[in-house]
Design an enzyme around this catalytic site. Structure first.
Site, short mmCIF file in Angstrom:
data_model
loop_
_atom_site.label_atom_id
_atom_site.label_comp_id
_atom_site.label_asym_id
_atom_site.label_seq_id
_atom_site.Cartn_x
_atom_site.Cartn_y
_atom_site.Cartn_z
N LYS A 108 3.69 -10.44 10.54
CA LYS A 108 2.86 -10.17 9.20
C LYS A 108 3.31 -10.98 7.95
O LYS A 108 4.50 -11.37 7.45
CB LYS A 108 3.16 -9.10 8.44
CG LYS A 108 2.63 -8.37 7.41
CD LYS A 108 2.69 -7.13 6.67
CE LYS A 108 1.74 -7.22 5.65
NZ LYS A 108 2.03 -5.33 5.38
N ARG B 95 0.40 -1.33 0.17
CA ARG B 95 -0.58 0.34 -0.32
C ARG B 95 1.13 1.40 0.24
O ARG B 95 1.57 1.30 0.21
CB ARG B 95 -0.94 -0.04 1.30
CG ARG B 95 -2.06 -1.49 0.78
CD ARG B 95 -2.92 -0.98 1.86
NE ARG B 95 -2.78 -0.70 3.19
CZ ARG B 95 -3.16 0.77 4.63
NH1 ARG B 95 -4.15 0.75 3.74
NH2 ARG B 95 -3.31 1.26 5.24
N ARG C 184 -1.56 0.11 14.48
CA ARG C 184 -0.19 -0.26 15.47
C ARG C 184 -0.70 -0.71 16.47
O ARG C 184 -1.22 0.46 16.42
CB ARG C 184 0.74 0.42 15.11
CG ARG C 184 1.26 0.79 13.20
CD ARG C 184 1.96 -0.64 13.12
NE ARG C 184 3.14 -0.74 12.39
CZ ARG C 184 2.63 -0.56 10.15
NH1 ARG C 184 1.25 -1.09 10.66
NH2 ARG C 184 2.79 -0.80 9.74
P1 ATP Z 1 -0.26 -0.78 6.88
O1 ATP Z 1 -0.27 -1.15 7.89
O2 ATP Z 1 -0.66 0.79 6.47
O3 ATP Z 1 -0.82 -2.06 5.66
P2 ATP Z 1 2.51 -2.48 6.14
O4 ATP Z 1 3.62 -1.67 6.53
O5 ATP Z 1 2.39 -3.04 6.42
O6 ATP Z 1 1.38 -0.90 6.59
P3 ATP Z 1 1.49 -2.65 3.35
O7 ATP Z 1 0.96 -1.79 2.08
O8 ATP Z 1 0.42 -3.73 3.56
O9 ATP Z 1 1.48 -2.27 4.26
O10 ATP Z 1 2.66 -3.50 2.79
C1 ATP Z 1 4.28 -3.34 2.78
C2 ATP Z 1 4.91 -3.48 4.56
O11 ATP Z 1 5.42 -5.01 4.29
C3 ATP Z 1 6.61 -2.60 3.67
O12 ATP Z 1 6.77 -1.78 3.84
C4 ATP Z 1 7.59 -3.50 4.93
O13 ATP Z 1 7.78 -3.49 6.02
C5 ATP Z 1 6.76 -4.86 4.96
N1 ATP Z 1 7.06 -5.86 4.24
C6 ATP Z 1 7.27 -6.06 2.72
N2 ATP Z 1 7.83 -6.97 2.14
C7 ATP Z 1 7.23 -8.18 2.83
C8 ATP Z 1 7.20 -9.34 3.22
N3 ATP Z 1 7.10 -10.24 1.93
N4 ATP Z 1 6.70 -10.12 4.20
C9 ATP Z 1 6.09 -9.47 5.56
N5 ATP Z 1 5.90 -7.59 5.14
C10 ATP Z 1 6.96 -7.78 4.19
#
Ligand code: ATP
Length: 325
Positions: free
Chosen positions: A180, A115, A318
């Site tokens: 995640k 995102r 968060r």
């Molecule tokens: P939000 O909580 O706003 O959704 P987010 O940081 O989870 O924010 P996303 O767009 O869902 O944002 O995912 C991108 C983020 O996920 C990246 O900035 C990084 O921190 C993390 N990320 C990137 N690749 C991976 C992966 N393979 N597995 C887990 N996390 C990852």
């Protein structure tokens, strides 16, 4: 590592050989390319090698694991050895008869997106990257809730696949043990009813070691719970559940998903901090207790300012005390 560059030129040939023979020559590659292969975890002494435990993608195996309803729905299944972003590739199909019914996947994404322009890391053969094109005939005001519907569908697919401790984080992250495991990026390809959307899903399958240091939040991986995970079987489960959930959402809206979503939310009833970068003053935050999701998928928070609803878009959630990166 510059994933963007990794799909170019000589590396493309390496990816294609890896996808067909699990081994590729690295003769003639420059230092940068070799570093990129190293970061992807496939450089072994003087060649590129894919571990035997990596389940290479196979259109035949995926098709065999689809439900009859998914088979009826499917118009195209494209399996690529490498791709910039599966979402971008599928969005590019809009002009050729729409995106609905199409599925795109690849062994490696060299420019995977999250995102708000964030990167999604997907090392070769060790991340499941899939984009699913759907058409949904609902008012545009309701489409925001699709993010949550898809999160629930991905969770159901992972549970059916045999995983445990899978939760959701509003609006659409999928967590395992609170870290995640999967990311979802939904993009509107065509807004007129029925709207066409591209649903991108990335799931970690054996890449945790390779990416943990490079991601600013806790990372989980299917391989932590399943030995020799099959990406093909998992991909089919994702398509089956996402297609079924989108069908139900198109027919009934968010109503039947609302209570199950709250029940699956990792932060339900907990104190959280929302970062609101889109509100004018960057970095604004609000802390409060999660009451649940509203009928449009917005998050209801009770804070000192009273009960308010926040729509996804620009907002990051968060646990209280953590900051959104
Ligand atoms: P939000 O909580 O706003 O959704 P987010 O940081 O989870 O924010 P996303 O767009 O869902 O944002 O995912 C991108 C983020 O996920 C990246 O900035 C990084 O921190 C993390 N990320 C990137 N690749 C991976 C992966 N393979 N597995 C887990 N996390 C990852």
């Amino acid at each position: 590592m510059d994933f963007e560059r990794a799909g170019a030129g000589a590396l493309a040939t390496v990816f294609e050989e890896l996808a067909s023979r699990r081994v590729a020559s690295i003769a003639g590659l420059d230092r940068t390319s070799l570093d990129q292969l190293q970061a992807l975890g496939v450089l072994v002494r003087d060649q590129a090698v894919l571990d035997e435990d990596v389940d290479l993608l196979s259109a035949t195996t995926i098709r065999e694991a689809l439900t009859p309803a998914s088979v009826d729905w499917l118009r195209e299944l494209a399996v690529h050895p490498h791709i910039g972003s599966t979402n971008t590739a599928l969005l590019g199909r809009l002009d050729t008869d729409g995106v609905a019914g199409r599925v795109v996947t690849a062994e490696v994404q060299t420019a995977g997106r999250g995102r708000r322009g964030r990167a999604w890391l997907s090392p070769f053969g060790r991340n499941l990257a899939v984009s699913i094109g759907v058409a949904i005939d609902r008012p545009s005001s309701e489409l925001g809730a699709l993010s949550l519907v898809v999160g629930l569908a991905v969770r159901d697919a992972l549970l059916e696949y045999g995983l445990k401790d899978i939760d959701l984080k509003w609006p659409n992250d999928v967590l395992m043990y609170g870290a995640k495991l999967a990311g979802i990026l939904i993009e509107l390809a065509q807004p007129n009813r029925p709207a066409e959307l591209v649903i991108g899903i990335g799931v970690n399958v054996g890449c945790r070691q390779a990416i943990a240091d490079r991601v600013g939040q806790a990372v989980a991986d299917v391989a932590e719970q399943v030995e020799h995970p099959s990406r093909n079987r998992l991909l089919a489960a994702l398509v089956n559940h996402v297609v079924a959930a989108c069908g139900r959402f198109a027919a009934e809206g968010f109503v039947p998903f609302r209570a199950p979503w709250d029940a699956a939310h990792h932060y339900h009833g907990r104190t959280v901090t929302l970062t609101l970068p889109g509100t004018g003053s960057p970095g604004d935050t609000v802390s409060g207790t999660v009451l649940g999701v509203a009928g449009n998928g917005a998050l209801r928070i009770a804070s000192a300012a009273g009960v308010r609803e926040y729509i996804a878009g620009e907002v990051s959630l968060r646990a209280a005390g953590e900051t959104a990166g």
